[in-house]
Design an enzyme around this catalytic site. Structure first.
Site, PDB file in Angstrom:
ATOM      1  N   CYS B 183      27.415  46.694 -26.962  1.00 28.66           N
ATOM      2  CA  CYS B 183      28.167  45.464 -27.188  1.00 28.66           C
ATOM      3  C   CYS B 183      29.559  45.764 -27.736  1.00 28.66           C
ATOM      4  O   CYS B 183      30.490  44.974 -27.553  1.00 28.66           O
ATOM      5  CB  CYS B 183      27.433  44.496 -28.123  1.00 28.66           C
ATOM      6  SG  CYS B 183      27.088  45.169 -29.752  1.00 28.66           S
ATOM      7  N   HIS B 474      26.238  43.375 -34.504  1.00 30.13           N
ATOM      8  CA  HIS B 474      26.442  42.931 -33.126  1.00 30.13           C
ATOM      9  C   HIS B 474      27.861  42.417 -32.959  1.00 30.13           C
ATOM     10  O   HIS B 474      28.381  41.712 -33.820  1.00 30.13           O
ATOM     11  CB  HIS B 474      25.430  41.823 -32.816  1.00 30.13           C
ATOM     12  CG  HIS B 474      25.468  41.384 -31.393  1.00 30.13           C
ATOM     13  ND1 HIS B 474      25.348  42.253 -30.334  1.00 30.13           N
ATOM     14  CD2 HIS B 474      25.631  40.161 -30.852  1.00 30.13           C
ATOM     15  CE1 HIS B 474      25.432  41.577 -29.214  1.00 30.13           C
ATOM     16  NE2 HIS B 474      25.606  40.305 -29.491  1.00 30.13           N
TER      17      HIS B 474
END
Lengths: 81, 543
Positions: B183, B474
């Site tokens: 990510c 994240h």
């Protein structure tokens, strides 16, 4: 004290301390707020000086006052005839 | 903005009658301290006093016509006594004052004279300020370069229609599959996809990958892979894309970062730009690099180190591809004042981007262990350092330093503090011209490098956010396209309200020069839903 240039040096020191502790920024935002309220074209330097001075004097932090007083005292002591 | 304020009637009258003679006479008496403050001192030993009350403690003003000194209470009296003596100078600050308006007034001619005296008094060589006319040629070249990366050809792309397009989302919005803690890569790629000049470069075929030498000899070429990536994302196909080839290509370049571990998005960003630079056309030895990475992202920083004893300033210029900012926390450095300071160390202080930029360009006293060797004093002195931006890039990437590393304690931690950021950003106060100008007080005087026709206004187009801890976190990117915000969370793209973006924990902020941003958005035409499309076909990419 002025003649020896000591006053100038102390003023510089005071300026530094007041910037460091955020006093100047606080005065700046007070001026901005005042100017915004009155309108930019309705404010003069004199106005600002009159409005800010009492607040400024009242809000100098104690440690800064103490330091400056201490330095003035020691200067006077060192030049006492 | 530094437009000269119109002189008041009294100043205008004074100028008509006396021109610059009063200013010139004054020049001799101006003295400047190393910290930059200019004062009027006619005699070294004499203490200036008000000619009416003999006081010396209020602000004192020197009449420009007769040189008599009055304190703030008596300036009006002086003006009444002597007709036409309306303009004075604040002795301590060297600032013009109009007695009848009771206000500070500005005259560029006056400031010029004060500045000249100041500069003449400074130690020679490297005084940090050059009062010559600005150099325009390099600026013009940059503007042309920006227009070159323009969008004319992108319009052709827009007219291409792809039957696979199923929504009326703007072009170039496509989810990216997570290939294993990637990510960090996906989030940065989403931002790069929409950096206006960067995007245009890859979409308008300026990168001709047919004739790429590397590819023809079966070697990996990062630029080609990026080109392929762009084409895929802008093809109109909305199914999530797996940027595997690009990942592999990047691993080849940054071998030390090749792993399936979570990496830092900012490091990836720098590394990709570096890869583009190295893979691109070799730059001339002198001058600027013309690879797309530099053309889009590079700017120039100015660093001034000033000796606190004599005022000598040493200036250096360094290029940058992004700016890393420390979070402003509103704490004052002098910890001994902490108990009685004006701002009690509170949790109610909100960090802002402008606060961080202020912190970045604030004069910083260098510690006594970092004494700077002053050329003029010929010894190590205490000094002050100040950063400013000499030249802005087309796309400005601001990186918020949220990861603190303590090599001594072998520990790292993340700073979760919320930081507020604007959607429109004016970088003018952080330019070298503004920062250097401010050192000299309230002066209305054009400095070298006053980029009058270069825009300093930026619009945000992408925000990379991080949530979670240092080790398990994240990254998500928010894109601002055509007045709508989109959340890009790996393969999932959703439209969101701007409040969501404002409340997010930003890690990297991407701003484009306003003009470029608006032009780029004109081309992202929404494609209407094709009548033949099956409305019930689930689209994993766009919700």
């Amino acid at each position: 004290m002025i003649e020896s240039g000591e006053k100038e040096r102390l003023k510089e020191l005071l300026r530094e301390r007041l910037i460091e502790c955020g006093w100047r920024d606080e005065m700046k935002s007070l001026c901005r707020a005042y100017t915004r309220k009155k309108g930019r074209n309705n404010v003069t330097v004199d106005d600002l000086v009159h409005v800010i001075t009492p607040k400024g004097r009242a809000s100098v932090p104690d440690p800064v006052k103490a330091e400056l007083l201490q330095r003035i005292r020691s200067f006077l002591a060192s030049t006492a005839t | 903005m530094y437009t000269n304020p119109k002189p008041c009637k009294h100043l205008a009258d004074y100028k008509l009658r006396h021109g610059l003679s009063g200013y010139n006479l004054l020049q001799e008496q101006i003295r400047t301290t190393p910290s930059g403050k200019s004062s009027v001192k006619n005699h070294q030993t004499e203490i200036p006093r008000c000619c009416f009350c003999n006081g010396y403690q209020k602000r004192l003003y020197l009449c420009l016509i007769c040189s008599s000194i009055s304190c703030s209470s008596h300036t009006l009296l002086h003006s009444q006594c002597e007709n036409g003596h309306d303009i004075a100078v604040d002795i301590e600050r060297s600032e013009l004052y109009c007695v009848l308006c009771c206000d500070q007034v500005y005259d560029p001619d006056f400031d010029k004279i004060v500045m000249l005296k100041h500069l003449m008094d400074l130690p020679r060589s490297g005084n940090g300020v050059d009062v010559s006319a600005g150099r325009r040629s390099s600026k013009r070249r940059r503007l042309c370069s920006a227009l070159e990366l323009d969008l004319k050809k992108t319009k052709q792309l827009v007219s291409m229609r792809d039957l696979r397009a199923k929504s009326c989302y703007p072009l170039g919005l496509r989810g990216l599959n997570n290939l294993g803690s990637t990510c960090f890569m996906n989030s940065v790629l989403q931002a790069l996809l929409h950096a206006p000049p960067f995007r245009n470069y890859f979409l308008t075929g300026q990168r001709n990958h047919e004739v790429c030498r590397k590819r023809s000899s079966d070697r990996l070429c990062l630029l080609c892979d990026i080109y392929v990536f762009f084409s895929a994302v802008f093809s109109g196909d909305r199914t999530p894309y797996s940027p595997a080839q690009l990942l592999y290509s990047w691993w080849q370049h940054s071998a030390n970062l090749a792993s399936y571990e979570q990496q830092d998005a900012h490091e990836f960003f720098i590394s990709v730009l570096d890869g583009i630079h190295e893979n691109g056309v070799k730059a001339r030895n002198t001058g600027e690099c013309h690879c797309v990475a530099h053309r889009v992202f590079s700017g120039q920083l100015r660093s001034d180190v000033t000796c606190m004893s004599c005022g000598y300033t040493s200036t250096t210029y360094d290029p940058f591809m992004d700016i890393s900012l420390n979070l402003d926390t509103g704490n004052c450095p002098s910890t001994d004042l902490a108990n009685k300071s004006l701002k009690p160390s509170d949790n109610t202080y909100v960090s802002t981007l402008l606060g961080c930029l202020d912190l970045f360009t604030k004069p910083e006293k260098l510690g006594s262990d970092q004494k700077f060797f002053c050329e003029n004093c010929q010894e190590r002195q205490d000094s002050v350092k100040q950063m400013s931006i000499k030249r802005l890039p087309l796309v400005l990437c601001l990186h918020i330093k949220r990861f603190e590393h303590f090599p001594v304690r072998r520990m790292s931690r993340k700073i979760d503090r919320y930081m507020q950021f604007p959607f429109c950003l004016d970088m003018n106060p952080y330019l070298s011209s503004s920062v250097v100008r401010n050192r000299f007080g309230n002066r209305m005087f054009a400095f070298e490098g006053d980029e009058l026709d270069t825009s300093t206004e930026f619009e945000i187009f992408a925000v990379v956010t991080h949530s979670g801890t240092l080790d398990s976190g994240h990254y998500v990117t928010y894109l601002h396209l055509k007045d709508q915000w989109y959340k890009c969370d790996d393969a999932w793209i959703t439209a969101v309200e701007e409040e969501v973006v404002r409340a997010s924990q930003c890690y990297m902020l991407f701003y484009a020069q306003k003009m470029l941003y608006y032009k780029a958005n004109e081309d992202l035409v929404c494609q209407p839903v094709s009548p033949r499309a099956d409305p019930f076909l689930p689209i994993a990419g766009c919700c």
